[in-house]
Every structure is written in C-alpha cells, then in structure tokens.
Design a protein around this motif. Sequence first.
Motif, mmCIF file in Angstrom:
data_model
loop_
_atom_site.group_PDB
_atom_site.id
_atom_site.type_symbol
_atom_site.label_atom_id
_atom_site.label_comp_id
_atom_site.label_asym_id
_atom_site.label_seq_id
_atom_site.Cartn_x
_atom_site.Cartn_y
_atom_site.Cartn_z
ATOM 1 N N GLU A 147 0.857 -1.191 0.000
ATOM 2 C CA GLU A 147 0.000 0.000 0.000
ATOM 3 C C GLU A 147 0.888 1.235 0.000
ATOM 4 O OE1 GLU A 147 -3.234 0.574 -0.097
ATOM 5 O OE2 GLU A 147 -3.876 -1.533 -0.088
ATOM 6 N N CYS A 148 0.634 2.143 -0.876
ATOM 7 C CA CYS A 148 1.408 3.382 -0.887
ATOM 8 C C CYS A 148 0.494 4.524 -1.298
ATOM 9 C CB CYS A 148 2.586 3.277 -1.843
ATOM 10 S SG CYS A 148 2.085 2.958 -3.525
ATOM 11 N N GLU A 149 0.996 5.718 -1.113
ATOM 12 C CA GLU A 149 0.186 6.880 -1.455
ATOM 13 C C GLU A 149 0.352 7.203 -2.926
ATOM 14 O OE1 GLU A 149 0.774 10.252 1.030
ATOM 15 O OE2 GLU A 149 0.615 9.024 2.826
ATOM 16 N N GLY A 150 -0.726 7.253 -3.614
ATOM 17 C CA GLY A 150 -0.701 7.683 -5.010
ATOM 18 C C GLY A 150 0.018 6.705 -5.920
ATOM 19 N N THR A 151 0.051 7.077 -7.166
ATOM 20 C CA THR A 151 0.728 6.251 -8.166
ATOM 21 C C THR A 151 1.353 7.183 -9.185
ATOM 22 O OG1 THR A 151 0.377 4.683 -9.960
ATOM 23 C CG2 THR A 151 -1.502 6.040 -9.384
ATOM 24 N N THR A 152 2.386 6.711 -9.837
ATOM 25 C CA THR A 152 3.007 7.523 -10.887
ATOM 26 C C THR A 152 2.382 7.224 -12.247
ATOM 27 O OG1 THR A 152 4.728 5.849 -11.123
ATOM 28 C CG2 THR A 152 5.236 7.724 -9.703
ATOM 29 N N MET A 153 1.410 6.300 -12.256
ATOM 30 C CA MET A 153 0.753 6.003 -13.538
ATOM 31 C C MET A 153 -0.086 7.186 -13.991
ATOM 32 S SD MET A 153 -0.546 2.094 -13.453
ATOM 33 C CE MET A 153 -1.609 2.337 -14.853
ATOM 34 N N LEU A 154 -0.126 7.390 -15.285
ATOM 35 C CA LEU A 154 -0.937 8.483 -15.817
ATOM 36 C C LEU A 154 -2.402 8.066 -15.803
ATOM 37 C CD1 LEU A 154 1.164 9.506 -18.945
ATOM 38 C CD2 LEU A 154 1.231 10.492 -16.660
ATOM 39 N N SER A 155 -3.268 9.068 -15.604
ATOM 40 C CA SER A 155 -4.698 8.784 -15.681
ATOM 41 C C SER A 155 -5.071 8.623 -17.158
ATOM 42 C CB SER A 155 -5.491 9.940 -15.070
ATOM 43 O OG SER A 155 -5.348 11.073 -15.901
ATOM 44 N N ILE A 156 -6.263 8.131 -17.406
ATOM 45 C CA ILE A 156 -6.692 7.946 -18.799
ATOM 46 C C ILE A 156 -6.767 9.296 -19.536
ATOM 47 C CG2 ILE A 156 -9.166 7.941 -18.250
ATOM 48 C CD1 ILE A 156 -7.446 5.734 -20.884
ATOM 49 N N ASP A 157 -7.171 10.374 -18.810
ATOM 50 C CA ASP A 157 -7.202 11.704 -19.435
ATOM 51 C C ASP A 157 -5.801 12.156 -19.825
ATOM 52 O OD1 ASP A 157 -9.889 11.835 -19.193
ATOM 53 O OD2 ASP A 157 -9.861 12.922 -17.278
ATOM 54 N N GLU A 158 -4.843 11.931 -18.906
ATOM 55 C CA GLU A 158 -3.457 12.338 -19.195
ATOM 56 C C GLU A 158 -2.891 11.526 -20.367
ATOM 57 O OE1 GLU A 158 -1.656 13.723 -14.909
ATOM 58 O OE2 GLU A 158 -2.229 11.615 -15.159
ATOM 59 N N ILE A 159 -3.265 10.262 -20.427
ATOM 60 C CA ILE A 159 -2.796 9.427 -21.550
ATOM 61 C C ILE A 159 -3.356 9.957 -22.868
ATOM 62 C CG2 ILE A 159 -2.975 7.126 -22.597
ATOM 63 C CD1 ILE A 159 -2.819 5.993 -19.730
ATOM 64 N N GLN A 160 -4.646 10.367 -22.845
ATOM 65 C CA GLN A 160 -5.244 10.867 -24.080
ATOM 66 C C GLN A 160 -4.648 12.201 -24.510
ATOM 67 O OE1 GLN A 160 -9.343 10.430 -22.939
ATOM 68 N NE2 GLN A 160 -9.516 8.459 -23.989
ATOM 69 N N ARG A 161 -4.184 12.995 -23.534
ATOM 70 C CA ARG A 161 -3.578 14.295 -23.867
ATOM 71 C C ARG A 161 -2.083 14.177 -24.182
ATOM 72 N NH1 ARG A 161 -6.470 16.180 -19.334
ATOM 73 N NH2 ARG A 161 -4.535 16.167 -18.167
ATOM 74 N N LEU A 162 -1.532 12.991 -23.957
ATOM 75 C CA LEU A 162 -0.091 12.805 -24.091
ATOM 76 C C LEU A 162 0.377 13.111 -25.518
ATOM 77 C CD1 LEU A 162 2.314 11.686 -22.356
ATOM 78 C CD2 LEU A 162 1.935 9.519 -23.544
ATOM 79 N N GLU A 163 1.421 13.905 -25.601
ATOM 80 C CA GLU A 163 2.017 14.184 -26.905
ATOM 81 C C GLU A 163 3.463 13.735 -26.884
ATOM 82 O OE1 GLU A 163 1.577 18.279 -27.844
ATOM 83 O OE2 GLU A 163 -0.612 18.182 -27.747
ATOM 84 N N TYR A 164 3.928 13.251 -28.007
ATOM 85 C CA TYR A 164 5.331 12.850 -28.053
ATOM 86 C C TYR A 164 5.884 13.029 -29.451
ATOM 87 C CZ TYR A 164 4.209 8.506 -30.453
ATOM 88 O OH TYR A 164 3.796 7.591 -31.370
ATOM 89 N N SER A 165 7.185 13.133 -29.490
ATOM 90 C CA SER A 165 7.859 13.175 -30.783
ATOM 91 C C SER A 165 9.102 12.301 -30.690
ATOM 92 C CB SER A 165 8.245 14.608 -31.151
ATOM 93 O OG SER A 165 9.184 15.085 -30.216
#
Length: 156
Positions: free
Chosen positions: A62-80
Amino acid sequence: MIKVADASELGHHIVVQGGTFYNNAVLRSFEKIADCHAIRPDIAGIMGAFGAALIARERYVECEGTTMLSIDEIQRLEYSTSMAKCGLCTNNCRLTINKFSGNRRFITGNRCERGIGKEKDRTPPNLFDYKLKRYFDYEPLSPQEARRGTIGFPGF
Ligand code: SF4
C-alpha cells in the motif's frame, strides 16, 4: 532459442512460452524435434508480463498515489521521436530520442549510460560483497515454510 542436447531431458509435460510459439510452424517443428506434444497457452507471448503482474500483485505494498498516468493524461499525451548519434566513443550508438509532454524524454539505443547524459561510473563493483549479501541477507523461511529443505553452502 532452446539448447538441449537430449530432448528426452525435457520431461513429458512441456509448456512452451514466448511470442515465437504463436507461430504454428515453430510449435510443430519443436514437437517433431523433441518428439513430444507441447502445451502452448493462449497467452504464450505475454507469459513474462503475466508472471510480472502476478509478482506485482503478490508483493504490492500500500502506498500513497501512483506515478501512472490517468486515462485523461494518456489521451492528452504528446510525443515526438528523433534519431541522433551519441558520438562519445567509437561505437557511435544510434539513439532514438522520445520526447513527451511535460518535458520528459526517454532515450534508447545507447550501449552505456553516457549516451543518456550520465557519467560512466568507473568504480568497479565489489562482487564478493554483493554475492555475500545476496546469499546471506535474506531472512530464512521458518522450517515449516521451507518445504524444499535447507540449502547448504560448502566453504562458508
Ligand atoms: S552510448 Fe556509450 S557506447 Fe554508445 S557511443 Fe555513446 S558512449 Fe559510446
């Protein structure tokens, strides 16, 4: 790659894994060479990931929070992606530089840490100390839990 001098050493119940075994011809060739009937799970290609997930579930703390991106953040993710040569030594590693939104980047293709901007640690590791700790820093199982008995190390 399977290195077996004698296919009979494989036993009678053989399970194959790895994406290569999705290929029916590879599976059948293996069965012919090993003279056996092999079981190919329908998740043959992701059994490593499946095992890692089982271990993660088993060891999850059990830990506080996660470093995984939320589904909204994944959809907004941009990369090059761009390519470059490291050039810090004669290997001239061809680097793939992935840049993500949020100023994050991930580099692959480097054969050493200098290619990702880190300095090479030239301090040789103390492998004797490492092995000693690997062997003896574990809490042994209680005799009731140690179903496979006790392992001894000659010379220690
Ligand atoms: S990543 Fe390391 S091995 Fe590759 S070129 Fe750069 S310094 Fe050489």
